[in-house]
Write a protein that holds these residues in place. Sequence first.
Motif, short mmCIF file in Angstrom:
data_model
loop_
_atom_site.label_atom_id
_atom_site.label_comp_id
_atom_site.label_asym_id
_atom_site.label_seq_id
_atom_site.Cartn_x
_atom_site.Cartn_y
_atom_site.Cartn_z
N GLU A 89 -26.07 -14.63 -1.48
CA GLU A 89 -27.01 -15.70 -1.13
C GLU A 89 -27.81 -15.44 0.14
N ILE A 90 -27.54 -14.33 0.83
CA ILE A 90 -28.35 -14.02 2.00
C ILE A 90 -29.71 -13.52 1.52
N ASN A 91 -30.78 -14.01 2.10
CA ASN A 91 -32.13 -13.71 1.62
C ASN A 91 -32.74 -12.50 2.31
N LEU A 92 -32.02 -11.40 2.26
CA LEU A 92 -32.53 -10.15 2.81
C LEU A 92 -33.35 -9.42 1.75
N PRO A 93 -34.27 -8.55 2.19
CA PRO A 93 -34.94 -7.67 1.22
C PRO A 93 -33.90 -6.82 0.49
N SER A 94 -34.23 -6.39 -0.71
CA SER A 94 -33.26 -5.61 -1.49
C SER A 94 -33.07 -4.20 -0.95
N ASN A 95 -34.06 -3.70 -0.21
CA ASN A 95 -34.01 -2.33 0.31
C ASN A 95 -33.62 -2.36 1.80
N LEU A 96 -32.39 -1.97 2.11
CA LEU A 96 -31.90 -1.99 3.49
C LEU A 96 -31.90 -0.58 4.08
N ASP A 97 -31.79 -0.51 5.39
CA ASP A 97 -31.59 0.79 6.03
C ASP A 97 -30.12 1.18 5.92
N SER A 98 -29.25 0.45 6.61
CA SER A 98 -27.84 0.83 6.67
C SER A 98 -26.95 -0.38 6.44
N ILE A 99 -25.78 -0.10 5.89
CA ILE A 99 -24.74 -1.12 5.73
C ILE A 99 -23.46 -0.57 6.35
N TYR A 100 -22.83 -1.40 7.18
CA TYR A 100 -21.57 -1.00 7.83
C TYR A 100 -20.52 -2.06 7.53
N ILE A 101 -19.43 -1.64 6.91
CA ILE A 101 -18.30 -2.54 6.63
C ILE A 101 -17.22 -2.23 7.65
N GLY A 102 -17.02 -3.16 8.60
CA GLY A 102 -16.09 -2.92 9.70
C GLY A 102 -15.11 -4.07 9.87
N GLY A 103 -14.41 -4.05 11.00
CA GLY A 103 -13.39 -5.07 11.21
C GLY A 103 -12.79 -4.98 12.60
N GLY A 104 -11.49 -5.32 12.73
CA GLY A 104 -10.51 -5.36 11.68
C GLY A 104 -10.29 -3.98 11.04
N THR A 105 -9.58 -4.03 9.93
CA THR A 105 -9.31 -2.83 9.15
C THR A 105 -9.69 -3.11 7.71
N PRO A 106 -10.94 -2.80 7.30
CA PRO A 106 -11.38 -3.10 5.94
C PRO A 106 -10.49 -2.48 4.86
N SER A 107 -9.92 -1.31 5.14
CA SER A 107 -9.09 -0.65 4.13
C SER A 107 -7.73 -1.34 3.95
N TYR A 108 -7.47 -2.40 4.73
CA TYR A 108 -6.26 -3.20 4.54
C TYR A 108 -6.38 -4.11 3.31
N LEU A 109 -7.61 -4.31 2.82
CA LEU A 109 -7.80 -5.03 1.57
C LEU A 109 -7.20 -4.24 0.42
N THR A 110 -6.96 -4.91 -0.69
CA THR A 110 -6.48 -4.20 -1.88
C THR A 110 -7.63 -3.41 -2.50
N ALA A 111 -7.28 -2.48 -3.36
CA ALA A 111 -8.29 -1.67 -4.04
C ALA A 111 -9.24 -2.57 -4.84
N ASP A 112 -8.70 -3.58 -5.52
CA ASP A 112 -9.54 -4.48 -6.32
C ASP A 112 -10.49 -5.28 -5.45
N GLU A 113 -10.01 -5.74 -4.27
CA GLU A 113 -10.86 -6.51 -3.36
C GLU A 113 -11.99 -5.65 -2.82
N ILE A 114 -11.67 -4.41 -2.47
CA ILE A 114 -12.71 -3.49 -2.00
C ILE A 114 -13.75 -3.25 -3.09
N GLU A 115 -13.28 -3.05 -4.30
CA GLU A 115 -14.19 -2.79 -5.42
C GLU A 115 -15.12 -3.98 -5.67
N LYS A 116 -14.61 -5.20 -5.56
CA LYS A 116 -15.43 -6.40 -5.75
C LYS A 116 -16.55 -6.48 -4.71
#
Length: 433
Positions: A170-197
């Motif tokens: 629902e965020i109204n950003l343009p579809s073409n971004l420069d960079s995406i960073y998934i950080g935290g915390g420890t993002p890899s602490y999520l389950t494999a299915d949660e990461i995939e979603k």
Amino acid sequence: MKIYLKDNNKRKIAYDILNIFLDHEEMDFTDDESDAEIKIGDGLVDITGLNFFFKTNQELKIILYDYLAKKTGYKSSWGTLTGSKPSKLLKNKSLGEIKNTYKLSDEKLKLLEKVKENQGRLSVCQDDFSLYINIPFCPTRCDYCSYPTLIGSHHDKGTYVAYLIREIEEINLPSNLDSIYIGGGTPSYLTADEIEKILTSINKKFTYKELTFEAGREDTLDIKKLEILKAGGVLRISLNPQTFNREILQKLNRDIDMDHFLKIYKAAKDLGFIVNMDFIVGLEGESVDDFSKNFPILQDLLPDNITFHALAIKSGSKYNEKGSTGEREDSLKIAEKIGDFTRENAYEPYYLYRQKNIISNLENVGYQRNNTAQRYNVIINEEIGSILGLGMNANSKLLTGKKFRNPRNLRDYYQDFEKNLLAKNEMIEELRR
């Protein structure tokens, strides 16, 4: 050392310089000027009966710096410079002007020059947005950490992921971004299915030049998760030991299984990831000899990027509660060895920043080999692009200077979700008009 301030507005200036030379407990800001070693008044500094005049804050810094350098016998290679992003000075000043104004060493001038040179190879369009996605969960809290993370396996990560996906959709950003960073915390602490979603929702909505996933701890990773990351378009991962010294890590409440770490690293390289590793200089109890044991391992692995952080004691961390200050003298010697290692192994600096209460007035430097600099790090540190933050406690900052922070706890993040999403979308629309 006792310091008297006639104008309390000068406290931060005095503290920043004193902090280069002294530990916090060695500074005593007093209301009694009778026995103060340093007295700072209106345009006048009295140091043990000798008077020095100043007109600007920078002149005050130089007076304090020169006195403390003579008193302690130590000269900081950054001179009087205490700002968080020294590379920004190059936009308005020559190297010579920086050296003369701030008393920088030739070594740090060369470092700034090299950072600028490597950043110049990246082409960044100011109209493009980047995206930061925060995953606020960790298996344990490290003693140096002050981030508002949620510790342990009992938290409902699935509900958080569902809200996060809504925010992505629902965020109204343009579809073409420069960079995406998934950080935290420890993002890899999520389950494999949660990461995939999460990755599926990102790829349904956006294209991008770079997608980074912070997979900081080997104890949260397995081959399946790496394969999901690769299939989901992740280009880079951060695998962050902080040190390979297991005894130090155990004291930090952060253990490591080196056999598993090496297995994960090999698998990541075999899958074609660009890999970054983070290390911290100045961890409690880690001597020069201890830290030096990291270098042979790094020489065998040669990760694409290495970020060397100088310890910064932060409010809210266990280090701060214990009164830890890190190993000042050892940190300076370790910094020299880092310089030797990076030069000998063809690592070049590409981003640099500093923090409040950073040990020995040092710096955090990201190094890269073979032109593998991370776009997101340059964009956020040099503030050359607008970044939208999604998730609990995520920051948004636009090039206009406008900022927005999502709530720092899950309750408010869920409760105020609609209101905060609307506020961010209005920010985006204002910028795009």
